[in-house]
Design a protein around this motif. Structure first.
Motif, mmCIF file in Angstrom:
data_model
loop_
_atom_site.group_PDB
_atom_site.id
_atom_site.type_symbol
_atom_site.label_atom_id
_atom_site.label_comp_id
_atom_site.label_asym_id
_atom_site.label_seq_id
_atom_site.Cartn_x
_atom_site.Cartn_y
_atom_site.Cartn_z
ATOM 1 N N SER A 248 0.855 -1.185 0.000
ATOM 2 C CA SER A 248 0.000 0.000 0.000
ATOM 3 C C SER A 248 0.892 1.236 0.000
ATOM 4 O O SER A 248 1.445 1.599 1.037
ATOM 5 C CB SER A 248 -0.904 -0.008 1.235
ATOM 6 N N GLY B 85 1.491 5.333 -1.358
ATOM 7 C CA GLY B 85 0.944 6.572 -1.891
ATOM 8 C C GLY B 85 1.976 7.237 -2.774
ATOM 9 O O GLY B 85 3.156 7.278 -2.430
ATOM 10 N N TYR C 124 -2.178 4.483 -3.932
ATOM 11 C CA TYR C 124 -3.014 5.673 -3.851
ATOM 12 C C TYR C 124 -2.248 6.771 -4.583
ATOM 13 O O TYR C 124 -1.152 7.162 -4.164
ATOM 14 C CB TYR C 124 -3.263 6.053 -2.385
ATOM 15 N N ASP D 162 -6.566 11.189 -7.263
ATOM 16 C CA ASP D 162 -7.238 12.060 -6.306
ATOM 17 C C ASP D 162 -6.607 13.448 -6.390
ATOM 18 O O ASP D 162 -5.388 13.584 -6.268
ATOM 19 C CB ASP D 162 -7.101 11.492 -4.895
ATOM 20 N N TYR E 296 -7.094 7.316 4.276
ATOM 21 C CA TYR E 296 -6.675 8.643 3.851
ATOM 22 C C TYR E 296 -7.668 9.715 4.278
ATOM 23 O O TYR E 296 -7.281 10.795 4.716
ATOM 24 C CB TYR E 296 -6.504 8.663 2.332
#
Length: 135
Positions: free
Chosen positions: A37, A39, A63, A90, A126
């Motif tokens: 995981s 970012g 992410y 995002d 998040y």
């Protein structure tokens, strides 16, 4: 992780392959540390595009985000890259963030450092993290 040194007289193509192998190994290690995981901030620069390419190659559920005003070059370029690659992006508009009180600045800085630098997992959700920025 130990990065390989270039052998004397190595050809450019061989050095490129070595660097690519080192980067893949490094990102595999990051994936192991963070349970795959990761970012990644995506901007208009080549370094962030490389990071996105690495997490995609390793099939990590990364992410991916960009922050800035909606019309900034980084946001516009990142949006086009995400569309072209078919990935979720995002957008964080920093202009909508609530200012951080001076008394909370050091704690906020530490959270930002660990969250964005990838040294340890600060939060799993998040949205919860963003909520703490606006408190």
């Amino acid at each position: 992780i130990h990065f390989q040194s270039f052998p004397p007289g190595a050809k450019f193509e061989h050095m490129v392959e070595m660097v690519a192998e080192n980067l893949v190994d490094y990102f595999k290690m990051l994936g192991d540390v963070h349970n795959s995981s990761i970012g990644v901030a995506l901007s208009g620069g080549g370094d962030t595009r490389l990071m996105v390419a690495l997490v995609r190659r390793l099939a990590f559920p990364a992410y991916i985000f960009v922050y800035g005003s909606p019309q900034s070059d980084d946001v516009l370029i990142a949006t086009e890259i995400a569309k072209g690659e078919g990935i979720s992006l995002d957008h964080i508009d920093r202009e909508t963030w609530v200012p951080i009180p001076s008394a909370d600045w050091l704690e906020h800085l530490e959270k930002q450092f660990y969250f964005f630098d990838g040294l340890k997992q600060v939060v799993n959700d998040y949205n919860s993290f963003i909520g703490t920025l606006n408190e």
